[in-house]
Write an enzyme that holds these catalytic residues in place. Structure first.
Site, PDB file in Angstrom:
ATOM      1  N   ARG A  24       0.783  -1.240   0.000  1.00 14.50           N
ATOM      2  CA  ARG A  24       0.000   0.000   0.000  1.00 14.50           C
ATOM      3  C   ARG A  24       0.820   1.299   0.000  1.00 14.50           C
ATOM      4  O   ARG A  24       0.239   2.379   0.027  1.00 14.50           O
ATOM      5  CB  ARG A  24      -0.999   0.050   1.165  1.00 14.50           C
ATOM      6  CG  ARG A  24      -2.041  -1.038   1.120  1.00 14.50           C
ATOM      7  CD  ARG A  24      -3.311  -0.639   1.835  1.00 14.50           C
ATOM      8  NE  ARG A  24      -3.136  -0.529   3.277  1.00 14.50           N
ATOM      9  CZ  ARG A  24      -4.116  -0.196   4.113  1.00 14.50           C
ATOM     10  NH1 ARG A  24      -5.327   0.072   3.650  1.00 14.50           N
ATOM     11  NH2 ARG A  24      -3.895  -0.138   5.407  1.00 14.50           N
ATOM     12  N   ASP A  25       2.145   1.209  -0.057  1.00 11.79           N
ATOM     13  CA  ASP A  25       2.930   2.448  -0.125  1.00 11.79           C
ATOM     14  C   ASP A  25       4.239   2.220  -0.872  1.00 11.79           C
ATOM     15  O   ASP A  25       5.317   2.587  -0.408  1.00 11.79           O
ATOM     16  CB  ASP A  25       3.210   2.966   1.293  1.00 11.79           C
ATOM     17  CG  ASP A  25       3.566   4.463   1.310  1.00 11.79           C
ATOM     18  OD1 ASP A  25       3.285   5.146   0.306  1.00 11.79           O
ATOM     19  OD2 ASP A  25       4.107   4.929   2.327  1.00 11.79           O
TER      20      ASP A  25
END
Length: 206
Positions: A24-25
Site C-alpha cells: 500500500r505504499d
C-alpha cells in the site's frame, strides 16, 4: 538499470501478494538497496492483510485512504477498495520515478494530483520511452484493477526480460553505462545475476 530494480520489487510483491499482504505504499523512498545491489521493500507501516489476496489481483476491501498521493491507485483514492492490483499501479509510478526522478503528476499539488489520477484515462508517460516500456507502464496504469497484470505476469514482460539481458551484457563487457565506478558496477552486476538466476515466476490463474 530501472528494469533490474523494478524486477526485484515485483519479486518481493509476488511473495507478499501470495501471502495475502498488500504493501500500500510502494514508492522510491520505501525501496532500499544493499551494496550488493539487492533491493528490499521497506516501511510496512500501512501494509494490510486481505484473506482473499492469495489469488493475486483478486479480493479487496474498503477502508480509509492510505498511502502517498502521487503513487496511489484510483480505487484507493475513491475508497472503492484496496487489492494487490493497487500495488501494481504504484509499481508503474515507481518505474516513472526511477526513470525521471519524480512520479506522475509531481508538478501538481497533492489534491490536484489525486483528482487527475481519478479523472485521467491514465497518467502521462515520459517522452522517449521504448515501445516495450510504454507497454509495461500502460499495463500497470489500467484504470480497472481487474485488468492489471499480477506481479508474476509482469515479471515475464518483454521490457524486463530484454533490459536485464542487455544490462548484463553491457556490464559484463566492462562498460560503465553511466555508473560511478568498479564497485558500483559490481554491485549492479550482482543484482542482475541475482535476478537472472531467480526461478521463473509460475503462471498465475486468469
Amino acid at each position: 538499470l530501472v528494469a533490474v530494480y523494478v524486477t526485484q520489487v515485483l519479486q518481493g510483491l509476488e511473495y507478499l501478494h501470495a501471502e495475502g499482504v498488500v504493501h500500500r505504499d510502494i514508492k522510491g523512498a520505501n525501496i532500499l538497496t544493499t551494496k550488493q545491489g539487492v533491493v528490499k521493500l521497506a516501511d510496512f507501516g500501512v501494509a494490510t492483510r486481505l484473506g482473499s489476496l492469495g489469488r493475486g489481483a483478486g479480493g479487496g476491501a474498503g477502508g480509509p485512504v492510505v498511502g502517498t498521493p502521487y503513487w496511489m491507485a484510483p480505487e484507493v483514492i475513491e475508497m472503492v477498495g484496496v487489492t494487490a492490483a493497487s500495488d501494481i499501479w504504484s509499481v508503474g509510478c515507481l518505474a516513472v520515478e526511477l526513470l525521471t526522478g519524480a512520479p506522475p503528476y509531481y508538478d501538481l499539488q497533492p489534491m490536484s494530483a489525486l483528482y487527475r489520477i481519478v479523472q485521467d484515462d491514465r497518467p502521462p508517460l515520459p517522452q522517449g520511452l521504448s515501445g516495450s516500456m510504454a507497454d509495461f507502464l500502460s499495463k500497470c496504469f489500467q484504470k480497472d484493477p481487474g485488468s492489471r497484470p499480477t506481479a508474476a505476469k509482469l515479471l515475464k514482460h518483454p521490457w524486463l526480460e530484454s533490459s536485464r539481458g542487455n544490462l548484463r551484457n553491457t556490464l559484463g563487457a566492462g562498460v560503465d553505462g553511466g555508473l560511478g565506478g568498479a564497485g558500483e558496477r559490481e554491485g549492479v552486476l550482482n543484482a542482475v545475476e541475482r535476478v537472472l538466476s531467480a526461478p521463473s515466476p509460475a503462471s498465475s490463474p486468469a
